[in-house]
Design a protein around this motif. Structure first.
Motif, PDB file in Angstrom:
ATOM      1  N   UNK A   1      73.618  79.763  13.939  1.00  0.00           N
ATOM      2  CA  UNK A   1      73.463  81.212  13.978  1.00  0.00           C
ATOM      3  C   UNK A   1      74.067  81.508  12.525  1.00  0.00           C
ATOM      4  N   UNK A   2      75.115  81.208  11.900  1.00  0.00           N
ATOM      5  CA  UNK A   2      75.650  81.661  10.829  1.00  0.00           C
ATOM      6  C   UNK A   2      74.674  81.424   9.676  1.00  0.00           C
ATOM      7  N   UNK A   3      73.928  80.244   9.648  1.00  0.00           N
ATOM      8  CA  UNK A   3      72.991  79.920   8.747  1.00  0.00           C
ATOM      9  C   UNK A   3      71.790  80.974   8.833  1.00  0.00           C
ATOM     10  N   UNK A   4      71.466  81.326  10.032  1.00  0.00           N
ATOM     11  CA  UNK A   4      70.414  82.243  10.128  1.00  0.00           C
ATOM     12  C   UNK A   4      70.632  83.632   9.725  1.00  0.00           C
ATOM     13  N   UNK A   5      72.001  84.112   9.896  1.00  0.00           N
ATOM     14  CA  UNK A   5      72.566  85.375   9.542  1.00  0.00           C
ATOM     15  C   UNK A   5      72.692  85.421   7.943  1.00  0.00           C
ATOM     16  N   UNK A   6      73.077  84.386   7.357  1.00  0.00           N
ATOM     17  CA  UNK A   6      73.126  84.422   5.876  1.00  0.00           C
ATOM     18  C   UNK A   6      71.597  84.496   5.306  1.00  0.00           C
ATOM     19  N   UNK A   7      70.890  83.595   5.668  1.00  0.00           N
ATOM     20  CA  UNK A   7      69.370  83.551   5.077  1.00  0.00           C
ATOM     21  C   UNK A   7      68.317  84.739   5.598  1.00  0.00           C
ATOM     22  N   UNK A   8      68.869  85.251   6.530  1.00  0.00           N
ATOM     23  CA  UNK A   8      67.951  86.141   7.348  1.00  0.00           C
ATOM     24  C   UNK A   8      66.538  85.593   7.663  1.00  0.00           C
ATOM     25  N   UNK A   9      66.773  84.621   8.389  1.00  0.00           N
ATOM     26  CA  UNK A   9      65.646  83.817   8.978  1.00  0.00           C
ATOM     27  C   UNK A   9      65.822  83.522  10.325  1.00  0.00           C
ATOM     28  N   UNK A  10      64.799  83.093  10.991  1.00  0.00           N
ATOM     29  CA  UNK A  10      64.708  82.702  12.757  1.00  0.00           C
ATOM     30  C   UNK A  10      65.576  81.664  12.639  1.00  0.00           C
ATOM     31  N   UNK A  11      66.278  81.635  13.871  1.00  0.00           N
ATOM     32  CA  UNK A  11      67.228  80.245  14.289  1.00  0.00           C
ATOM     33  C   UNK A  11      66.237  79.154  14.539  1.00  0.00           C
ATOM     34  N   UNK A  12      64.808  79.395  15.075  1.00  0.00           N
ATOM     35  CA  UNK A  12      64.140  78.266  15.380  1.00  0.00           C
ATOM     36  C   UNK A  12      63.585  77.618  14.009  1.00  0.00           C
ATOM     37  N   UNK A  13      63.945  78.140  12.830  1.00  0.00           N
ATOM     38  CA  UNK A  13      63.552  77.613  11.529  1.00  0.00           C
ATOM     39  C   UNK A  13      64.552  76.652  11.133  1.00  0.00           C
ATOM     40  N   UNK A  14      65.513  76.591  11.864  1.00  0.00           N
ATOM     41  CA  UNK A  14      66.663  75.691  11.165  1.00  0.00           C
ATOM     42  C   UNK A  14      66.933  74.419  12.320  1.00  0.00           C
ATOM     43  N   UNK A  15      67.107  73.326  11.706  1.00  0.00           N
ATOM     44  CA  UNK A  15      67.254  72.286  12.296  1.00  0.00           C
ATOM     45  C   UNK A  15      68.710  71.769  11.880  1.00  0.00           C
ATOM     46  N   UNK A  16      69.496  71.202  13.072  1.00  0.00           N
ATOM     47  CA  UNK A  16      70.776  70.849  12.883  1.00  0.00           C
ATOM     48  C   UNK A  16      70.955  69.369  13.491  1.00  0.00           C
ATOM     49  N   UNK A  17      71.299  68.478  12.706  1.00  0.00           N
ATOM     50  CA  UNK A  17      71.233  67.005  13.140  1.00  0.00           C
ATOM     51  C   UNK A  17      73.056  66.660  13.067  1.00  0.00           C
ATOM     52  N   UNK A  18      73.389  66.077  14.214  1.00  0.00           N
ATOM     53  CA  UNK A  18      74.746  65.875  14.363  1.00  0.00           C
ATOM     54  C   UNK A  18      75.107  64.565  13.607  1.00  0.00           C
ATOM     55  N   UNK A  19      76.262  64.253  13.011  1.00  0.00           N
ATOM     56  CA  UNK A  19      76.846  63.080  12.632  1.00  0.00           C
ATOM     57  C   UNK A  19      78.075  62.865  13.500  1.00  0.00           C
ATOM     58  N   UNK A  20      78.627  61.560  13.513  1.00  0.00           N
ATOM     59  CA  UNK A  20      79.951  61.625  14.183  1.00  0.00           C
ATOM     60  C   UNK A  20      80.838  62.307  13.178  1.00  0.00           C
ATOM     61  N   UNK A  21      81.990  62.728  13.942  1.00  0.00           N
ATOM     62  CA  UNK A  21      83.048  63.639  13.291  1.00  0.00           C
ATOM     63  C   UNK A  21      84.106  62.544  13.195  1.00  0.00           C
ATOM     64  N   UNK A  22      84.890  62.644  11.818  1.00  0.00           N
ATOM     65  CA  UNK A  22      86.095  61.944  11.814  1.00  0.00           C
ATOM     66  C   UNK A  22      87.176  62.767  11.977  1.00  0.00           C
ATOM     67  N   UNK A  23      87.281  63.186  13.381  1.00  0.00           N
ATOM     68  CA  UNK A  23      88.341  64.138  13.672  1.00  0.00           C
ATOM     69  C   UNK A  23      87.921  65.862  13.698  1.00  0.00           C
ATOM     70  N   UNK A  24      88.420  66.346  14.397  1.00  0.00           N
ATOM     71  CA  UNK A  24      88.390  67.884  14.144  1.00  0.00           C
ATOM     72  C   UNK A  24      89.330  68.880  14.711  1.00  0.00           C
ATOM     73  N   UNK A  25      89.828  68.503  16.010  1.00  0.00           N
ATOM     74  CA  UNK A  25      91.189  69.120  16.552  1.00  0.00           C
ATOM     75  C   UNK A  25      90.892  70.504  16.388  1.00  0.00           C
ATOM     76  N   UNK A  26      89.606  71.067  16.465  1.00  0.00           N
ATOM     77  CA  UNK A  26      89.489  72.427  16.351  1.00  0.00           C
ATOM     78  C   UNK A  26      88.936  73.036  15.231  1.00  0.00           C
ATOM     79  N   UNK A  27      89.334  72.227  14.035  1.00  0.00           N
ATOM     80  CA  UNK A  27      89.046  72.819  12.757  1.00  0.00           C
ATOM     81  C   UNK A  27      87.586  73.119  12.598  1.00  0.00           C
ATOM     82  N   UNK A  28      86.677  72.286  13.142  1.00  0.00           N
ATOM     83  CA  UNK A  28      85.226  71.868  13.128  1.00  0.00           C
ATOM     84  C   UNK A  28      84.401  72.794  14.155  1.00  0.00           C
ATOM     85  N   UNK A  29      85.339  73.726  14.605  1.00  0.00           N
ATOM     86  CA  UNK A  29      84.633  74.734  15.544  1.00  0.00           C
ATOM     87  C   UNK A  29      84.143  75.901  14.825  1.00  0.00           C
ATOM     88  N   UNK A  30      84.908  76.049  13.544  1.00  0.00           N
ATOM     89  CA  UNK A  30      84.260  77.260  12.747  1.00  0.00           C
ATOM     90  C   UNK A  30      83.137  76.698  11.903  1.00  0.00           C
TER      91      UNK A  30
END
Length: 719
Positions: free
Chosen positions: A370-399
């Motif tokens: 959503x943040x990417x779509x807002x920045x680039x002004x493009x539809x969300x369906x044009x954006x793919x998001x692939x998840x890697x494993x997270x080396x910890x987060x504790x809430x920081x990676x909610x942002x």
């Protein structure tokens, strides 16, 4: 000198065994499978699978592919989610393959790791996914055999008719995949579970142990450039930039000034770190620039402010305090804290015209999109998001700030970009746990009973710094809970067990003070309050009284509460994220000095899906809660954090962890969350044990920096 050639692991074991002059026994992951058995690669399996639903597919070979949609950051959801699906499917776990699903809002809901909500949200959905596939496989087999489906049973990926094997799942997969899925399916009785509740190995254990590329820092794409960014102090903006020395570093291709940041671009992170240190950036104020001494003043002012927001009020508080036999007042304060996960922030982005590819460690992939779509002004369906494993987060990676940085630089440079934060970047430029100060007051009658309770919380960018409906609300006839917030330029966000990570410590320590003043046993005080909440509740009750009582009584029993005069104990209990945890800390005196030897933790999180993972979660929460209560601090001077790396930002060390004795209460509930609930009670249990042993009440974190703690010389040993 011998010529060395590149060998694989199997070759290495052969060489080592024949040249060392003795017996060599080794282990090779690749040699685990019998050479007589054909083992298909993931690609071969995926090329022939038949989809049953968003969560699982089955191949004609009988291999079961299960997708785990939520981000994996060490909470082991990538193992426990598939266990739930496989349980209802009656799969052969040895043939299950697990994959991290990419972001897909059409297939999945809540692809988020945060708030200990992944399993509670997905529990029934996962069960239905497995049960639906099993239903279709049985229906296909029944049609082929021309018998009622009720005469068929399943076990370990096979279908039986009256006890005799008829088909494997692989044999039925094509026919079953053509059938229409039912709207409702029958789920197993928990007493029949065979996978849930067993210590299944981590499905990514092999990749972790052998160092396979799993994390965001491992991401690489052809043509990619690396970027590291210099960010301003809080409340400051760029006045001027001299990048000449940075550009002279070999391996640096460019320096980009964008928004309020300066990015150094190049081949790899090492030259970028060197170049970043050579940037000469002058800043000027852009709002209020704060220091820690400002926060101390703000806390004092707002605790006495008349502008507090009333969060909950029961009864006649003013009269209760006016007529009280005694009033206890205490203040507790906690500092800002960095999340400091082991893997610093990083993300990959490739902007290609009106499309974008995102890869990396995020707890909220949809927010990244959503943040990417807002920045680039493009539809969300044009954006793919692939998840890697997270080396910890504790809430920081909610942002998503680190995601947006990569996207913006990719657009500017017209190249794929990976942004990497250094450890210093992560500690000094992050979003912190809010600093908070609480004032507690209790009114007691002449029998030592609590007849009035007040709590005022003042938080810096904390939002609501109270949890007004948590215990002891509902158990005290006259109660007032208020909140005041100070808006700061220092950025904050959720930190493991938001707000409750400190509130629990403060509240549970204060209840100990109340018990002492009323000449009551701390455990009995809490049980008496729960009796009041159950038998004569005051206002609404937002917690389960029986579940809280259950962990209290079990913790008292497992810890032998009050039965050994040579063991000083501290008690704490808390409800957060739908689960209940009670803890007891044991301190013994050795050579005249207090020694913290053991913490007993009892948890009611409903059904325990994966015992090994659950045990690790509780132990990790205890260690995290203890470490940050005792050692960790974040202070500021003119908008700059004074702690920059682990040499000054003090974390708990392995030798400082006592024995942790973990128990679970089976209350019969569905899973209710476990990533965070074990952390909040820990600080209170330890502080209360310290008081029991030394008579010193510690009301401010971190403990080691308080004068009440300075001459205690607390030691920590495993029993």
């Amino acid at each position: 000198m011998a010529n060395l050639t590149k060998t694989n692991r199997r070759d290495f074991l052969k060489i080592a065994g024949t040249t060392a002059g003795g017996l060599f026994i080794g282990f090779n992951w690749a040699s685990c499978d019998s050479p007589k058995v054909q083992v298909l690669t993931d690609e071969e399996v995926l090329s022939q699978v038949h989809d049953f639903n968003a969560y699982l597919s089955i191949s004609p070979t009988g291999d079961v592919v299960i997708y785990s949609p939520n981000p994996e950051l060490g909470q082991n959801i990538i193992t426990s989610f598939p266990m739930v699906v496989a349980e209802e499917l009656d799969a052969d776990w040895s043939k299950v393959r697990v994959f991290q699903a990419a972001l897909d809002n059409d297939k999945y809901e809540r692809q988020v790791t945060g708030g200990s909500g992944a399993m509670p949200h997905s529990w029934e959905r996962l069960r239905k996914a497995g049960a639906t596939a099993r239903h279709l496989l049985v229906a296909a087999a029944a049609a082929k055999l021309e018998v009622p489906a009720s005469e068929l049973t399943t076990e370990n990926g096979e279908i039986f008719h009256k006890g005799t094997k008829k088909f494997s799942y692989g044999e039925m997969v094509e026919d079953a995949s053509k059938l229409t899925a039912p709207d409702e399916v029958i789920l197993k009785d928990p007493k029949d579970f065979k996978i849930i509740g067993t210590p299944v190995k981590n499905v990514k254990g092999k990749e972790i142990y052998t160092g396979q590329p799993l994390f965001g820092l491992d991401v690489y794409r052809e043509g990619m450039v690396n970027a590291m960014i210099s960010r301003p102090p809080f409340g400051m903006k760029i006045k001027s930039v001299d990048d000449s020395a940075a550009l002279a570093v070999a391996g640096v291709s460019d320096v980009i000034v964008f928004k309020n940041n300066v990015a150094v671009i190049g081949e790899s992170t090492w030259p970028l770190m060197k170049a970043k240190s050579k940037l000469r950036i002058e800043y000027e104020p852009d709002g209020t620039v704060e220091s820690s001494f400002d926060h101390d003043r703000i806390f004092k002012e707002l605790l006495d402010s008349k502008d507090a927001k009333v969060m909950r009020k029961d009864g006649d508080v003013e009269t209760a305090f006016k007529n009280a036999a005694q009033v206890i007042t205490s203040e507790y304060q906690c500092p800002f804290l960095s999340h400091s996960p082991m893997e610093p922030m990083n993300f990959f982005a490739h902007v290609k015209g009106d499309r974008a590819e995102l890869i990396g460690p995020t707890q909220t992939p949809d927010r990244a999109r959503m943040e990417t779509a807002k920045l680039l002004d493009i539809p969300t369906e044009n954006i793919t998001v692939e998840l890697t494993r997270l080396g910890g987060g504790f809430g920081r990676r909610l942002a998503a700030d680190f995601v947006v940085e990569a996207v913006e630089l990719s657009k500017i440079l017209d190249k794929p970009v990976k942004v990497t934060w250094s450890r210093e970047d992560d500690i000094t430029g992050g979003a912190y746990r809010p600093a908070v100060r609480y004032r507690f007051q209790a009114a007691l009658d002449d029998q030592g009973n609590m007849i009035g309770y007040k709590l005022r919380g003042v938080g810096i960018n904390a939002g609501n710094s109270t949890r007004e409906n948590n215990f002891p609300s509902g158990s005290v006839e006259n109660l007032l809970i208020e909140n005041v917030e100070h808006k700061s330029t220092i950025t904050t966000n959720a930190w493991r067990a938001p707000i409750t990570n400190f509130l629990a410590y403060a509240e549970q320590s204060f209840l100990d003070e109340v018990a002492l003043a009323g000449k009551k046993d701390p455990v009995k005080l809490r049980l008496d309050l729960l009796d009041r909440a159950k038998n004569d509740p005051v206002g609404e009750i937002h917690y389960d009284i029986d579940r809280m009582r259950g962990v209290i009584q079990t913790a008292a029993d497992k810890s032998n509460w009050g039965k050994n005069k040579d063991v000083m104990q501290g008690f704490s209990v808390y409800f957060s994220h739908r689960s209940y945890v009670a803890q007891v800390a044991n301190i013994e005196m050795e050579n005249g000095q207090p020694v913290l030897k053991k913490i007993t933790a009892v948890t009611d999180c409903g059904t325990v899906v994966h015992p090994t993972g659950a045990n690790q979660q509780v132990r990790g929460g205890v260690v995290d809660g203890m470490g940050h209560a005792m050692f960790t601090n974040m202070t500021f001077e003119n908008g700059l954090p004074k702690q920059r790396n682990f040499d000054t930002y003090r974390l708990i060390r392995m030798k400082e962890v006592p024995e942790v004795d973990v128990h679970f209460v089976d209350s019969g509930f569905s899973p209710t969350g476990l990533g965070e609930p074990a952390l909040p009670p820990t600080g209170g249990a330890i502080a209360n044990a310290i008081f029991a042993a030394t008579g010193r009440r510690i009301r401010t974190q971190p403990f080691i920096e308080q004068k009440e703690f300075s001459d205690i010389k607390l030691q920590i040993k495993r029993t």
